[in-house]
Design a protein around this motif. Structure first.
Motif, short mmCIF file in Angstrom:
data_model
loop_
_atom_site.label_atom_id
_atom_site.label_comp_id
_atom_site.label_asym_id
_atom_site.label_seq_id
_atom_site.Cartn_x
_atom_site.Cartn_y
_atom_site.Cartn_z
N ASP A 50 36.55 19.73 -32.34
CA ASP A 50 37.42 20.85 -31.95
C ASP A 50 36.71 21.69 -30.90
OD1 ASP A 50 35.45 21.67 -33.80
OD2 ASP A 50 36.57 23.51 -34.20
N SER A 51 35.63 21.15 -30.31
CA SER A 51 34.75 21.96 -29.47
C SER A 51 34.97 21.72 -27.99
CB SER A 51 33.30 21.62 -29.82
OG SER A 51 32.43 22.34 -28.98
N GLY A 52 35.32 22.78 -27.26
CA GLY A 52 35.44 22.68 -25.81
C GLY A 52 36.71 21.97 -25.36
N HIS A 97 25.45 28.95 -21.74
CA HIS A 97 26.48 27.98 -21.33
C HIS A 97 27.14 27.28 -22.51
CE1 HIS A 97 23.43 24.75 -21.60
NE2 HIS A 97 24.48 23.98 -21.78
N GLN A 98 26.48 27.21 -23.66
CA GLN A 98 27.16 26.75 -24.88
C GLN A 98 26.34 27.17 -26.08
OE1 GLN A 98 26.81 22.27 -23.75
NE2 GLN A 98 26.97 22.27 -25.98
N GLY A 99 26.82 26.82 -27.28
CA GLY A 99 26.20 27.33 -28.50
C GLY A 99 24.75 26.93 -28.65
N ARG A 100 24.45 25.65 -28.39
CA ARG A 100 23.07 25.20 -28.62
C ARG A 100 22.12 25.79 -27.61
NH1 ARG A 100 24.89 19.23 -28.73
NH2 ARG A 100 26.74 20.37 -29.33
N ALA A 101 22.63 26.20 -26.44
CA ALA A 101 21.79 26.88 -25.47
C ALA A 101 21.42 28.27 -26.01
CB ALA A 101 22.52 27.01 -24.14
N HIS A 122 22.31 25.23 -41.99
CA HIS A 122 22.09 25.23 -40.54
C HIS A 122 22.90 24.09 -39.93
CE1 HIS A 122 18.41 27.26 -41.96
NE2 HIS A 122 18.38 27.82 -40.78
N PHE A 123 23.64 24.38 -38.87
CA PHE A 123 24.29 23.29 -38.13
C PHE A 123 23.18 22.42 -37.50
CE2 PHE A 123 26.27 21.53 -34.26
CZ PHE A 123 27.24 20.77 -34.89
N ALA A 124 23.50 21.14 -37.21
CA ALA A 124 22.48 20.17 -36.77
C ALA A 124 21.67 20.67 -35.56
CB ALA A 124 23.15 18.84 -36.44
N THR A 125 22.35 21.24 -34.56
CA THR A 125 21.60 21.67 -33.37
C THR A 125 20.77 22.92 -33.66
OG1 THR A 125 23.52 22.92 -32.60
CG2 THR A 125 23.26 20.70 -31.72
N THR A 126 21.26 23.76 -34.55
CA THR A 126 20.52 24.98 -34.92
C THR A 126 19.22 24.57 -35.61
OG1 THR A 126 22.70 25.81 -35.50
CG2 THR A 126 20.86 27.27 -35.91
N ARG A 127 19.36 23.65 -36.55
CA ARG A 127 18.19 23.14 -37.26
C ARG A 127 17.17 22.57 -36.26
NH1 ARG A 127 16.92 20.96 -42.17
NH2 ARG A 127 18.90 21.65 -43.00
N ALA A 215 30.56 30.43 -34.72
CA ALA A 215 31.42 29.56 -33.90
C ALA A 215 32.89 29.59 -34.35
CB ALA A 215 30.90 28.12 -33.96
N ARG A 216 33.11 29.77 -35.67
CA ARG A 216 34.50 29.74 -36.17
C ARG A 216 34.80 30.99 -37.00
NH1 ARG A 216 32.27 24.77 -36.22
NH2 ARG A 216 33.25 23.23 -34.87
N PHE A 217 34.39 32.15 -36.45
CA PHE A 217 34.55 33.37 -37.24
C PHE A 217 36.01 33.79 -37.39
CE2 PHE A 217 34.50 35.42 -33.07
CZ PHE A 217 35.47 36.39 -33.23
N MET A 252 26.55 32.20 -31.05
CA MET A 252 27.72 31.34 -31.28
C MET A 252 28.07 30.50 -30.07
SD MET A 252 30.94 34.02 -31.25
CE MET A 252 32.26 32.81 -31.32
N SER A 253 28.70 29.39 -30.40
CA SER A 253 29.38 28.58 -29.40
C SER A 253 30.72 29.24 -29.13
CB SER A 253 29.58 27.18 -29.96
OG SER A 253 30.46 26.46 -29.13
N LEU A 254 31.09 29.37 -27.86
CA LEU A 254 32.41 29.92 -27.52
C LEU A 254 33.40 28.79 -27.23
CD1 LEU A 254 31.20 32.87 -25.25
CD2 LEU A 254 31.99 33.01 -27.61
N LYS A 255 33.03 27.57 -27.65
CA LYS A 255 33.86 26.39 -27.38
C LYS A 255 34.79 26.06 -28.54
CE LYS A 255 31.69 22.99 -25.35
NZ LYS A 255 30.68 21.96 -25.05
N LYS A 256 34.69 26.82 -29.61
CA LYS A 256 35.52 26.54 -30.79
C LYS A 256 36.61 27.61 -30.89
CE LYS A 256 31.72 24.00 -31.76
NZ LYS A 256 30.56 23.91 -30.88
N ASP A 257 36.44 28.55 -31.84
CA ASP A 257 37.46 29.59 -32.01
C ASP A 257 37.71 30.37 -30.73
OD1 ASP A 257 37.90 28.93 -34.60
OD2 ASP A 257 37.26 30.84 -35.46
C1 LIG Z 1 28.51 25.79 -36.51
C2 LIG Z 1 28.07 25.33 -35.14
N1 LIG Z 1 27.02 25.91 -34.56
C3 LIG Z 1 26.61 25.54 -33.33
C4 LIG Z 1 27.23 24.52 -32.64
C5 LIG Z 1 26.73 24.13 -31.27
O1 LIG Z 1 27.60 24.59 -30.29
P1 LIG Z 1 27.79 23.85 -28.89
O2 LIG Z 1 28.49 22.57 -29.15
O3 LIG Z 1 28.60 24.80 -28.05
O4 LIG Z 1 26.44 23.65 -28.29
C6 LIG Z 1 28.32 23.88 -33.23
C7 LIG Z 1 28.99 22.78 -32.51
O5 LIG Z 1 29.72 21.98 -33.07
C8 LIG Z 1 28.75 24.30 -34.52
O6 LIG Z 1 29.80 23.72 -35.14
#
Ligand SMILES: Cc1ncc(COP(=O)(O)O)c(C=O)c1O
Length: 456
Positions: A50-52, A97-101, A122-127, A215-217, A252-257
């Motif tokens: 659901d991202s971007g 530029h995105q959430g993981r950045a 923790h989401f995978a990229t956060t971890r 990301a999905r607040f 947060m990622s601004l690519k979701k909600d």
């Molecule tokens: C909860 C959560 N945090 C962080 C991210 C990372 O965000 P982005 O994909 O914009 O890098 C995602 C992406 O799916 C996510 O679901």
């Protein structure tokens, strides 16, 4: 009226390409049985994320046409930062530029080796980002989150007793506590306001900042409204205001909600942290009034900060996801319940009891669904979260091996989702035909994006 309709209509359409089963068999073989490596045009209905992938509104498009693309200090940045400040209430606004950045900036700027960071999950990229900075990350979900069918309305909650004990034990090593709202890795489950208040109180006592991965607040706030009695009469925006007031910062990622095709954000009150993040931003992302985004991106995001909290839109979104979930549940497909907002999650192990963990049930199911119907989904299970135990040399598998049907915002019609439900139900009726896969190439981390497989 019983029917909940899309509170928008289409003015631009994008043709979809039909494919045959034989074509799809060839496409997925060439992609190493990794749906992520398919070309998008080989996919009929794309529920991989659901991202971007949101459809933009007329308001967003018209704001983009009025953007200011100045190198620094653009009007578009100020429009964005004012919209962020009005909603989140924190002093400093740092785009990325995105959430993981955003996570990467935070990790590089304020996280040190030996720090401990606690989260619901923790989401995978956060971890990945926090561990790369040398931190130890600990997930503290409530026990109900591990039970796929527990009716607990807030399975995204953090376990407050474990948090209290963890902070006491970590002492000065504790760097921050993160609540992922909603908890994407555990079925998109929401966090209650009571839980956020509880976490804040514990954090205050231990002098540790409370952050959100938000990301999905908006979806979380809507689920608070309909599931937490105290908030029934409040608007999602009012609930969001109260949520953010309990935090020290948000990434947060601004690519979701936030309905962006790209974008990320850090907003916080701590001036020292904000300065350290900005310095890091200049080295790796861009300038502080852009964060790697074009003025038109900032305009689209500023407009969305209102739209994403529209109650009619959130009512429709949650009803539509629940409808998809209920359709497949009624046919016996094992799903994670209660349904969240951005996705429906299917239990790979229960769907494919003939496949052991090594044969990657949820991943194999995702591949079989693509071949059967052209519907692309995503695994959040054994491939994404499996870890090699260095001591024993054996793989440790996650609690839940899930296949996720993520629903892009404002993109697919109800009949598209009916098609996806029908395809999955058909596959369930012949589930013993789902063939297990094994790794051909398995990288040490983030395997889901690059690994390749073959039929076992
Ligand atoms: C909860 C959560 N945090 C962080 C991210 C990372 O965000 P982005 O994909 O914009 O890098 C995602 C992406 O799916 C996510 O679901």
């Amino acid at each position: 009226m019983k029917t909940v309709i899309e509170p928008y209509r289409s003015r631009v359409v994008e043709p979809m390409r039909m494919t045959t089963r034989e074509e799809r068999e060839g496409f997925i073989r060439a992609a190493g049985y990794n749906p992520f490596l398919l070309r998008a045009e080989q996919v009929l209905i794309d529920l991989v994320t659901d991202s971007g992938v949101s459809a933009l509104s007329t308001r967003q498009w018209s704001a983009m046409h009025g953007s200011d693309e100045s190198f620094t200090g653009s009007r578009s940045f100020y429009r964005f930062s004012e919209a962020v400040r009005a909603l989140f209430g924190h002093a400093f606004v740092i785009p990325a530029h995105q959430g993981r950045a955003a996570e990467h900036l935070l990790a590089r700027a304020v996280i040190r080796p030996n720090d401990v960071i606690f989260a619901n999950t923790h989401f995978a990229t956060t971890r990945e980002n926090f561990e790369a900075a040398g931190a130890e990350v600990r997930d503290l979900p409530i026990p109900e989150a591990l039970d796929r069918t527990s009716p607990h309305p807030f399975k995204g909650n953090i376990d407050l007793d474990s948090l209290e004990a963890g902070l006491a034990q970590a002492g000065r090593r504790a760097r921050m506590v993160v609540l992922t709202v909603t908890d994407n890795s555990r079925g998109g489950q929401p966090v209650s306001m009571a839980n956020v208040r509880g976490a804040r109180e514990i954090c205050r006592r231990h002098g540790v900042p409370l952050w959100l991965d938000a990301a999905r607040f908006a979806e979380n706030c809507y689920l608070v409204k309909v599931r937490e009695a105290e908030f029934a009469a409040r608007t999602p925006r009012e609930i969001a205001g109260e949520l953010f007031a309990l935090t020290d910062g948000v990434f947060m990622s601004l690519k979701k909600d936030a309905l962006g095709n790209t974008g990320g954000l850090i907003t916080l009150d701590d001036e020292v942290w904000a300065e350290a993040i900005r310095v890091q931003l200049l080295a790796s992302e861009g300038i502080p009034t852009a964060g790697g985004l074009a003025g038109r991106d900032l305009e689209a995001l500023a407009a969305a900060l209102d739209e994403m909290l529209d109650e009619d839109y959130l009512t429709y979104r949650v009803a539509s996801t629940r409808r998809l979930g209920e359709q497949i549940q009624a046919a016996g497909v094992p799903v994670v319940t209660p349904f969240g907002a951005h996705a429906v999650y299917v239990d790979g192990r229960a769907f494919c009891p003939h496949l052991p963990d090594e044969r990657l049930p949820a991943w194999s199911l995702s591949v079989a669904l693509y071949v059967h119907s052209g519907v692309r989904t995503w695994e959040t299970g054994n491939v994404m979260q499996g870890r090699l135990d260095p001591a024993s040399g054996a793989w440790r598998w996650p609690d839940l091996d899930l296949m996720r049907l993520a629903i892009p915002r404002r993109v697919y019609s109800q009949s598209h989702l009916d098609y996806a439900a029908e395809a999955l139900v058909e596959l369930f009726e012949r589930r013993s035909s789902v063939r297990g896969l094994r790794f051909v190439y398995r990288p040490a981390t983030l395997a889901q994006f690059v690994a390749t497989f073959e039929p076992a």
